[in-house]
Design a protein around this motif. Sequence first.
Motif, PDB file in Angstrom:
ATOM      1  N   PHE A 217       0.828  -1.213   0.000  1.00  0.00           N
ATOM      2  CA  PHE A 217       0.000   0.000   0.000  1.00  0.00           C
ATOM      3  C   PHE A 217       0.862   1.262   0.000  1.00  0.00           C
ATOM      4  O   PHE A 217       0.508   2.264  -0.623  1.00  0.00           O
ATOM      5  N   LEU A 218       2.000   1.224   0.687  1.00  0.00           N
ATOM      6  CA  LEU A 218       2.913   2.370   0.649  1.00  0.00           C
ATOM      7  C   LEU A 218       3.399   2.597  -0.777  1.00  0.00           C
ATOM      8  O   LEU A 218       3.449   3.732  -1.263  1.00  0.00           O
ATOM      9  N   VAL A 219       3.757   1.498  -1.461  1.00  0.00           N
ATOM     10  CA  VAL A 219       4.261   1.619  -2.835  1.00  0.00           C
ATOM     11  C   VAL A 219       3.171   2.191  -3.744  1.00  0.00           C
ATOM     12  O   VAL A 219       3.444   3.033  -4.598  1.00  0.00           O
ATOM     13  N   ILE A 220       1.905   1.773  -3.520  1.00  0.00           N
ATOM     14  CA  ILE A 220       0.814   2.312  -4.330  1.00  0.00           C
ATOM     15  C   ILE A 220       0.704   3.825  -4.129  1.00  0.00           C
ATOM     16  O   ILE A 220       0.586   4.589  -5.084  1.00  0.00           O
ATOM     17  N   GLY A 221       0.770   4.251  -2.857  1.00  0.00           N
ATOM     18  CA  GLY A 221       0.684   5.684  -2.570  1.00  0.00           C
ATOM     19  C   GLY A 221       1.798   6.461  -3.248  1.00  0.00           C
ATOM     20  O   GLY A 221       1.573   7.520  -3.842  1.00  0.00           O
ATOM     21  N   ILE A 222       3.021   5.931  -3.183  1.00  0.00           N
ATOM     22  CA  ILE A 222       4.165   6.605  -3.796  1.00  0.00           C
ATOM     23  C   ILE A 222       4.012   6.624  -5.318  1.00  0.00           C
ATOM     24  O   ILE A 222       4.233   7.644  -5.968  1.00  0.00           O
ATOM     25  N   ALA A 223       3.596   5.470  -5.880  1.00  0.00           N
ATOM     26  CA  ALA A 223       3.448   5.380  -7.337  1.00  0.00           C
ATOM     27  C   ALA A 223       2.393   6.357  -7.820  1.00  0.00           C
ATOM     28  O   ALA A 223       2.532   6.966  -8.886  1.00  0.00           O
ATOM     29  N   PHE A 224       1.344   6.551  -7.035  1.00  0.00           N
ATOM     30  CA  PHE A 224       0.316   7.511  -7.440  1.00  0.00           C
ATOM     31  C   PHE A 224       0.883   8.919  -7.493  1.00  0.00           C
ATOM     32  O   PHE A 224       0.631   9.664  -8.434  1.00  0.00           O
ATOM     33  N   LYS A 225       1.656   9.292  -6.476  1.00  0.00           N
ATOM     34  CA  LYS A 225       2.204  10.650  -6.443  1.00  0.00           C
ATOM     35  C   LYS A 225       3.185  10.855  -7.585  1.00  0.00           C
ATOM     36  O   LYS A 225       3.289  11.938  -8.132  1.00  0.00           O
ATOM     37  N   PHE A 226       3.934   9.812  -7.949  1.00  0.00           N
ATOM     38  CA  PHE A 226       4.839   9.906  -9.083  1.00  0.00           C
ATOM     39  C   PHE A 226       4.061   9.902 -10.397  1.00  0.00           C
ATOM     40  O   PHE A 226       4.497  10.477 -11.387  1.00  0.00           O
ATOM     41  N   GLY A 227       2.921   9.224 -10.419  1.00  0.00           N
ATOM     42  CA  GLY A 227       2.192   9.044 -11.669  1.00  0.00           C
ATOM     43  C   GLY A 227       2.745   7.881 -12.470  1.00  0.00           C
ATOM     44  O   GLY A 227       2.826   7.936 -13.693  1.00  0.00           O
ATOM     45  N   ALA A 228       3.151   6.796 -11.778  1.00  0.00           N
ATOM     46  CA  ALA A 228       3.687   5.627 -12.475  1.00  0.00           C
ATOM     47  C   ALA A 228       2.531   4.709 -12.875  1.00  0.00           C
ATOM     48  O   ALA A 228       1.543   4.600 -12.157  1.00  0.00           O
ATOM     49  N   VAL A 229       2.646   4.059 -14.030  1.00  0.00           N
ATOM     50  CA  VAL A 229       1.645   3.094 -14.492  1.00  0.00           C
ATOM     51  C   VAL A 229       1.628   1.930 -13.505  1.00  0.00           C
ATOM     52  O   VAL A 229       2.694   1.481 -13.092  1.00  0.00           O
ATOM     53  N   PRO A 230       0.508   1.366 -13.090  1.00  0.00           N
ATOM     54  CA  PRO A 230      -0.872   1.652 -13.506  1.00  0.00           C
ATOM     55  C   PRO A 230      -1.599   2.682 -12.629  1.00  0.00           C
ATOM     56  O   PRO A 230      -2.813   2.650 -12.565  1.00  0.00           O
ATOM     57  N   PHE A 231      -0.890   3.581 -11.973  1.00  0.00           N
ATOM     58  CA  PHE A 231      -1.550   4.609 -11.161  1.00  0.00           C
ATOM     59  C   PHE A 231      -1.368   5.971 -11.820  1.00  0.00           C
ATOM     60  O   PHE A 231      -1.152   6.969 -11.164  1.00  0.00           O
ATOM     61  N   HIS A 232      -1.449   5.966 -13.163  1.00  0.00           N
ATOM     62  CA  HIS A 232      -1.119   7.164 -13.931  1.00  0.00           C
ATOM     63  C   HIS A 232      -2.366   7.830 -14.496  1.00  0.00           C
ATOM     64  O   HIS A 232      -2.257   8.842 -15.166  1.00  0.00           O
ATOM     65  N   MET A 233      -3.570   7.270 -14.221  1.00  0.00           N
ATOM     66  CA  MET A 233      -4.760   7.718 -14.944  1.00  0.00           C
ATOM     67  C   MET A 233      -4.998   9.211 -14.841  1.00  0.00           C
ATOM     68  O   MET A 233      -5.543   9.824 -15.738  1.00  0.00           O
ATOM     69  N   TRP A 234      -4.596   9.809 -13.717  1.00  0.00           N
ATOM     70  CA  TRP A 234      -4.860  11.233 -13.537  1.00  0.00           C
ATOM     71  C   TRP A 234      -3.907  12.099 -14.355  1.00  0.00           C
ATOM     72  O   TRP A 234      -4.246  13.216 -14.719  1.00  0.00           O
ATOM     73  N   VAL A 235      -2.711  11.572 -14.674  1.00  0.00           N
ATOM     74  CA  VAL A 235      -1.650  12.438 -15.210  1.00  0.00           C
ATOM     75  C   VAL A 235      -2.043  13.158 -16.509  1.00  0.00           C
ATOM     76  O   VAL A 235      -2.026  14.383 -16.553  1.00  0.00           O
TER      77      VAL A 235
END
Lengths: 482, 204
Positions: A217-235
């Motif tokens: 979950f920490l990695v997901i949070g960090i990946a979202f803030k970076f905008g890394a795939v697959p947490f990039h939808m907002w970018v």
Amino acid sequence: MIDYQFNTADLFFALPELFMVAAIALILLLDLFVSERFQNLTYYLTQSTLAITGYFAFNLIGESAVIFDGTFVLDTIGSYFKVFMMIFSIVALVYSRHYLSVHNLLKGEYFILSLLSVFGMMVMVSAHSMLTIYLGLEIMSLSLYTLIAIARDRAVAIEAALKYFVLGAIASGLLLYGMSMIYGITGSLDIGQIAAFATGANLISEQVLILNFGLVFLVIGIAFKFGAVPFHMWVPDVYQGAPTSVTMFLSTVPKIAATAMLVRLLIDGLGGLQAYWADLFMILAILSIGLGSLVALMQTNIKRLLAYSTISHIGFILLGFITGVVEGYGAAAFYVLAYVLMSLTAFGTIIVLNKQGFEADQIVDFRGLSKHSPWFALIMLFVMLSMAGVPPFIGFYSKLFILQQVISAGYIYLAVAAVVFAVISAYYYLQIIKTMYFDDTEKEVTVTAPMDMRIILSINGALILVLGLMPSYWMELAISLF
Amino acid sequence: MEFSSILFYVFGFCLVASSAMLVIARNTLKAAMLLILSFFSVASLWLLLEAEFLAITLILVYVGAVMVLFLFVIKMLNIDQSTIRAKFTTYLPLGIFISIVVIAQIALVLSAGQFDLENVEEPTRHVAGYSNITELATDLYTTYVYPFELAAVLLLIAIIAAITLVHRKDSRSKKQNISEQISVQASDRMRLASISSTKSKETK
């Protein structure tokens, strides 16, 4: 009963933060009462606050301390990150002013919210407790949501802000869930104590299981803030919808803060689990580089194109962290700073093309730029070649250092895949150069940007070349941070 | 079974049941009411843990202030129910799948036994005169003074953000200008015009 120790001299280590908060409060009042008489007062006060804060942070380089009962840490990497954040913020605000004034968005709140967001990033950089990391993150994000929505009359900007806000809230929730799991098993929010627990010799497998559960979950949070795939939808949507000056700010300084959050949580805190999070990062990195390179090929909006280009750069940054060695982390930090420099210049050049009532955000807006304004066309040429990874620009060396470390860590297939996607991405960078130099337009391209912006942008563009000619000093500095 | 254990299970069941119904409720108003019920259950659980001040604050702030605001917004927005329902069913299979995966993961983590009583010691019971608020305040203003101040900055941002996004200078704001009101003359307000009665009749 109360055995609390408070040493006033300790406050000296938090001088940059304390000064900044005091200055924000003062500017907020001055903006309310005096801004109508003295135009631009808020702007100049904001810039000098950033400069003085940067100076204080610079003076603290070399000092290290953990104060406020372990919630605040001062160390070399933190001080350097703060100095760089201040410099890049000053440059970003110089560019922003031109954009804001031609689009009638010039308001004191813009600068105050920018300052507050930078303050949140400083808190993240100096956090030594999961509590302060989260608070810093929220201070930064809340200011950024508002900055995007500051163009209230544009429906796309409101949509972008709302999308970012909702997805950001979900990411914060996931991050907090992960933090609660880590807290549950280690019994502490303090990064130092978490590190002591995670590297302990007598960890049993059940404890590792729970740590890993939190880690994901920490990695997901960090990946979202970076905008890394697959947490990039907002970018892409946020980059396109936000006013260009906010997009520029969003794509530059917060990436340094996200790197700091990664360093604090995963390297300082859960460094003992490096083998586990490196596996997660491998997936994030290769997906980001691949998707960022391929989807960008089809974009006609330059802000959207740069959003996908950012995603692919983020992939390279994450590659540096999977190596698990100091040199790899240094290469990643170098890449972040090089990327921020390039991104600032790219968005600066887009903003230069903006004039009263004209929003430049399409690739075709660059047509014939080399005829009307060869100087800015040359700067954009530098940026595009650098982003594509052509020597001798800084973008080449940042990619080279990362790939060197990835190969020496034994991940040859990752390096090969990254290079293949980098070659594919060269197509769209070169297409922009072609548009500037070989496409003609009847429309007159005039540049109305003020002199200060032209000078800073020229220095910015020149640095991409100059730092690329002598990258070794900065690379050694980046490695010495870890 | 002790009486407090029975209470724990009752409130625990209330919490889980109201949260589950809140997610699947069709009526937004009902969902808000169920959220209030789940807040109440959480507050009761906190009371069992001797966190009296936090329990009361949760009810005062969340139920008393935040949820009332929510209810106002729901009443004012008049959300179209059918569109929400249509989307609910399209994403249902995916939602169920993700829920099952997450529940399985949580079960796996909890069954590891790390949060059992052997590993996590039971919190010590305090005497009747123990003051929750004093302890909380001591911690907030000493150990956690830095996060506490950061939270204050966060609230400042919320105020600035709300005013920036909603306040409009020219349109709609009706301000009093007191000096103008005092110095007003009768002639500013009323214009005496002489209209000949014959002429006006002719025009009619």
